[in-house]
Design an enzyme around this catalytic site. Structure first.
Site, PDB file in Angstrom:
ATOM      1  N   ASP A 207      29.257 -22.340 -20.445  1.00 23.17           N
ATOM      2  CA  ASP A 207      28.184 -22.919 -19.636  1.00 23.17           C
ATOM      3  C   ASP A 207      28.304 -24.445 -19.615  1.00 23.17           C
ATOM      4  OD1 ASP A 207      25.168 -22.683 -18.547  1.00 23.17           O
ATOM      5  OD2 ASP A 207      25.242 -24.241 -20.090  1.00 23.17           O
TER       6      ASP A 207
ATOM      7  N   LYS B  41      29.187 -27.299 -16.450  1.00 22.33           N
ATOM      8  CA  LYS B  41      28.416 -28.523 -16.177  1.00 22.33           C
ATOM      9  C   LYS B  41      29.328 -29.757 -16.261  1.00 22.33           C
ATOM     10  CE  LYS B  41      24.243 -26.372 -17.950  1.00 22.33           C
ATOM     11  NZ  LYS B  41      23.529 -26.075 -19.183  1.00 22.33           N
TER      12      LYS B  41
ATOM     13  N   ILE C 269      16.889 -33.593 -16.272  1.00 24.26           N
ATOM     14  CA  ILE C 269      17.438 -34.947 -16.480  1.00 24.26           C
ATOM     15  C   ILE C 269      18.150 -35.361 -15.176  1.00 24.26           C
ATOM     16  CG2 ILE C 269      19.039 -36.368 -17.819  1.00 24.26           C
ATOM     17  CD1 ILE C 269      18.753 -34.360 -20.111  1.00 24.26           C
TER      18      ILE C 269
ATOM     19  N   VAL D 172      13.411 -19.437 -12.554  1.00 26.10           N
ATOM     20  CA  VAL D 172      13.316 -20.717 -11.846  1.00 26.10           C
ATOM     21  C   VAL D 172      12.682 -20.523 -10.462  1.00 26.10           C
ATOM     22  CG1 VAL D 172      14.580 -22.752 -11.050  1.00 26.10           C
ATOM     23  CG2 VAL D 172      15.375 -21.530 -13.081  1.00 26.10           C
TER      24      VAL D 172
HETATM   25  N1  LIG Z   1      16.587 -20.485 -16.370  1.00 22.59           N
HETATM   26  C1  LIG Z   1      16.836 -21.772 -16.568  1.00 22.59           C
HETATM   27  O1  LIG Z   1      16.218 -22.425 -17.429  1.00 22.59           O
HETATM   28  C2  LIG Z   1      17.855 -22.481 -15.713  1.00 22.59           C
HETATM   29  C3  LIG Z   1      18.150 -23.845 -15.978  1.00 22.59           C
HETATM   30  C4  LIG Z   1      19.070 -24.527 -15.156  1.00 22.59           C
HETATM   31  C5  LIG Z   1      19.694 -23.829 -14.128  1.00 22.59           C
HETATM   32  N2  LIG Z   1      19.417 -22.498 -13.928  1.00 22.59           N
HETATM   33  C6  LIG Z   1      20.103 -21.823 -12.838  1.00 22.59           C
HETATM   34  O2  LIG Z   1      19.128 -21.363 -11.892  1.00 22.59           O
HETATM   35  C7  LIG Z   1      19.589 -20.170 -11.268  1.00 22.59           C
HETATM   36  C8  LIG Z   1      18.523 -19.089 -11.425  1.00 22.59           C
HETATM   37  O3  LIG Z   1      18.333 -18.830 -12.805  1.00 22.59           O
HETATM   38  P1  LIG Z   1      17.123 -17.906 -13.339  1.00 22.59           P
HETATM   39  O4  LIG Z   1      17.073 -18.111 -14.804  1.00 22.59           O
HETATM   40  O5  LIG Z   1      15.897 -18.116 -12.517  1.00 22.59           O
HETATM   41  O6  LIG Z   1      17.719 -16.442 -13.013  1.00 22.59           O
HETATM   42  P2  LIG Z   1      16.948 -15.042 -13.032  1.00 22.59           P
HETATM   43  O7  LIG Z   1      15.671 -15.162 -13.772  1.00 22.59           O
HETATM   44  O8  LIG Z   1      17.935 -14.017 -13.442  1.00 22.59           O
HETATM   45  O9  LIG Z   1      16.581 -14.793 -11.495  1.00 22.59           O
HETATM   46  C9  LIG Z   1      17.520 -14.501 -10.504  1.00 22.59           C
HETATM   47  C10 LIG Z   1      16.824 -14.131  -9.203  1.00 22.59           C
HETATM   48  O10 LIG Z   1      17.833 -13.932  -8.208  1.00 22.59           O
HETATM   49  C11 LIG Z   1      17.710 -12.636  -7.652  1.00 22.59           C
HETATM   50  N3  LIG Z   1      19.035 -12.089  -7.400  1.00 22.59           N
HETATM   51  C12 LIG Z   1      20.091 -12.050  -8.255  1.00 22.59           C
HETATM   52  N4  LIG Z   1      21.141 -11.445  -7.662  1.00 22.59           N
HETATM   53  C13 LIG Z   1      20.729 -11.086  -6.424  1.00 22.59           C
HETATM   54  C14 LIG Z   1      21.339 -10.419  -5.340  1.00 22.59           C
HETATM   55  N5  LIG Z   1      22.600  -9.960  -5.418  1.00 22.59           N
HETATM   56  N6  LIG Z   1      20.627 -10.241  -4.211  1.00 22.59           N
HETATM   57  C15 LIG Z   1      19.343 -10.663  -4.122  1.00 22.59           C
HETATM   58  N7  LIG Z   1      18.694 -11.296  -5.122  1.00 22.59           N
HETATM   59  C16 LIG Z   1      19.382 -11.505  -6.257  1.00 22.59           C
HETATM   60  C17 LIG Z   1      17.006 -11.794  -8.712  1.00 22.59           C
HETATM   61  O11 LIG Z   1      16.413 -10.716  -8.056  1.00 22.59           O
HETATM   62  P3  LIG Z   1      15.536  -9.599  -8.823  1.00 22.59           P
HETATM   63  O12 LIG Z   1      14.230 -10.292  -9.113  1.00 22.59           O
HETATM   64  O13 LIG Z   1      15.380  -8.500  -7.827  1.00 22.59           O
HETATM   65  O14 LIG Z   1      16.330  -9.239 -10.027  1.00 22.59           O
HETATM   66  C18 LIG Z   1      16.016 -12.815  -9.292  1.00 22.59           C
HETATM   67  O15 LIG Z   1      14.861 -12.882  -8.490  1.00 22.59           O
HETATM   68  C19 LIG Z   1      20.943 -19.836 -11.919  1.00 22.59           C
HETATM   69  O16 LIG Z   1      21.989 -20.361 -11.139  1.00 22.59           O
HETATM   70  C20 LIG Z   1      20.860 -20.573 -13.260  1.00 22.59           C
HETATM   71  O17 LIG Z   1      22.142 -20.905 -13.765  1.00 22.59           O
HETATM   72  C21 LIG Z   1      18.519 -21.828 -14.692  1.00 22.59           C
END
Ligand SMILES: NC(=O)c1ccc[n+]([C@@H]2O[C@H](COP(=O)([O-])OP(=O)(O)OC[C@H]3O[C@@H](n4cnc5c(N)ncnc54)[C@H](OP(=O)(O)O)[C@@H]3O)[C@@H](O)[C@H]2O)c1
Length: 410
Positions: A190, A194, A125, A19
């Protein structure tokens, strides 16, 4: 000499994964549109990942903080620090809000800054905005829907192909609809997070994740879906938050819906949420519930709202008790010996517990018979007691299986 324009708004981005990376791109792409809408041009002030950036520095150089790291720590610490420093925060982190929402909303109120979270529920949404702004003073009766795309994809594929849960899960993982560790999605956790957030918003009462009861889809069998087709039913993992018996019931469970129900045609990774209230009848919204770009788009919408300056208040107004025992209809699947008296024994147990049958399909399988029934609405505790008694029958070939059904016809 022309006047200098308003200063750009500096965005501190915490997390650049699926994201976060999409958000950084979208921000650059839509900067002009944001400026046209709000009078201020956004720019990225810094990015924090595990290997890049320093939080204190990013915080000092930002006007708005966008948290897209996920998890509780250090996200909770960073969001708290940003709010205390008077910086508005946008987050997509459902776990953080479902577990620590009250604490974070209180900090935001004290600091007089906005905490926005549209992307935390059903991604693109606009259900958060709709409930808190459109229906902010509406007496909502019920908010429910399909709020997990992974499980909806799996159930849709199982119904269409007849394949088993494990095979379809593996396919969902290959296609990127399920994570390598799918536990949070398939267990209902999950969706429960929500629903805790939606329940809090809709009913203005504090609800945390620990108060939401949930069941997942791991035990669903292909033949449940095959029989359901015959009965004109489709299976969804539903999140429901509703006023019941002077309190509030918030639950997640697999559930059969009759065709004609507005949620029945929602297939694949799509989400849909319905809101019911006497003053609005019902409103249904559907769309993609996940995806980098889609989620990032909801995050950018929150940034625009912050710049536009309208601030929803996150004060709770009531303390509704959580009601644990509610009424439901059920699908009941039993495999029994095909001999005289067995069906009568089943019927007698159901009657003893005051549980009545709406429809039955009975099939012979050699020496055995399958009974598939839809049970009329009754208290869940009463149905559970009937089920426990049925499990003691001598002529059972396997444990009876049950799934809730929404009987309401549309
Ligand atoms: N993916 C979806 O479709 C979606 C939909 C709705 C909501 N969300 C929400 O959006 C948020 C992000 O999701 P995502 O899918 O983008 O996650 P992701 O791909 O796992 O990315 C997480 C990011 O946060 C960084 N990070 C994690 N822990 C960290 C720490 N301790 N210190 C510094 N940086 C840290 C990671 O760093 P590194 O790059 O160094 O690993 C990475 O850049 C979550 O809360 C998720 O529930 C996601």
């Amino acid at each position: 000499m022309s006047e200098p324009g308003p200063k750009p708004v500096r965005i501190g981005l915490l997390g650049r994964g699926t994201v976060g990376a999409a958000f950084a791109e979208l921000l650059a792409e839509r900067a002009e549109a944001v400026e046209a809408a709000t009078g201020r041009r956004p720019e990225l002030a810094g990015v924090l990942t595990r290997s890049q950036g320093d939080f204190e520095q990013i915080l000092a150089g930002s006007d708005v903080v966008v948290e897209l790291m996920g998890g509780i720590d250090p996200a909770r610490e960073h969001v708290t620090a940003a709010l205390r420093a008077g910086k508005p925060v946008v987050t997509a982190n459902k776990q953080l809000l479902a577990q620590h929402g009250d604490e974070l909303f209180a900090i935001a109120r004290e600091a007089g800054v906005q905490l926005r979270f549209e992307a935390a529920v059903a991604a693109v949404i606009p259900i958060v905005r709709t409930i808190q702004e459109g229906f902010g003073v509406t007496e909502i009766a019920k908010v429910f829907g399909i709020v997990n795309g992974t499980t909806n994809f799996i159930l849709t594929e199982m119904a269409a192909s007849g394949a088993g849960y494990a095979d379809v899960l593996a396919r969902a993982q290959e296609l990127g609809y399920a994570e390598a560790d799918p536990t949070d999605d398939v267990s209902g956790a999950d969706a429960a997070a929500k629903m805790a957030i939606l329940a809090r918003l809709a009913f203005h009462t504090p609800v945390t994740l620990s108060e939401v009861s949930y069941e997942g889809i791991e035990a669903i069998q292909p033949d449940d879906l095959a029989y359901a087709k015959e009965l004109g039913l489709s299976l969804k993992l539903l999140g429901v938050a509703e006023r019941r018996d002077g309190g509030l019931s918030v639950r997640v469970f697999p559930c059969f819906l009759y065709s004609g129900h507005p949620l029945a045609p929602i297939e694949g990774p799509f989400n849909a949420v319905m809101v019911e209230a006497p003053a609005i009848t019902e409103v249904t919204m559907s769309g993609p519930g996940a995806g980098g770009l889609q989620t990032a788009s909801a995050v950018l919408g929150d940034v625009v709202s912050i710049l536009a300056g309208d601030a929803p208040v996150h004060e709770t107004r009531t303390e509704l008790p959580i009601v644990a025992d509610v009424s439901s209809s059920f699908y009941l699947h039993m495999e029994v010996a095909d001999k005289p008296g067995v069906l009568a024994g089943v019927a007698a147990i159901l009657a003893e517990h005051d549980v009545s049958v709406k429809s039955v399909v009975q099939r012979g399988h050699g020496e055995d018979a399958r009974l598939v029934m839809v049970i009329h609405e009754c208290l869940e505790s009463r149905f559970a007691a009937a089920l426990a008694a049925l499990e003691q029958l001598d002529d059972l070939r396997s444990r009876p299986r049950s799934i809730r059904v929404i009987e309401e016809q549309f």
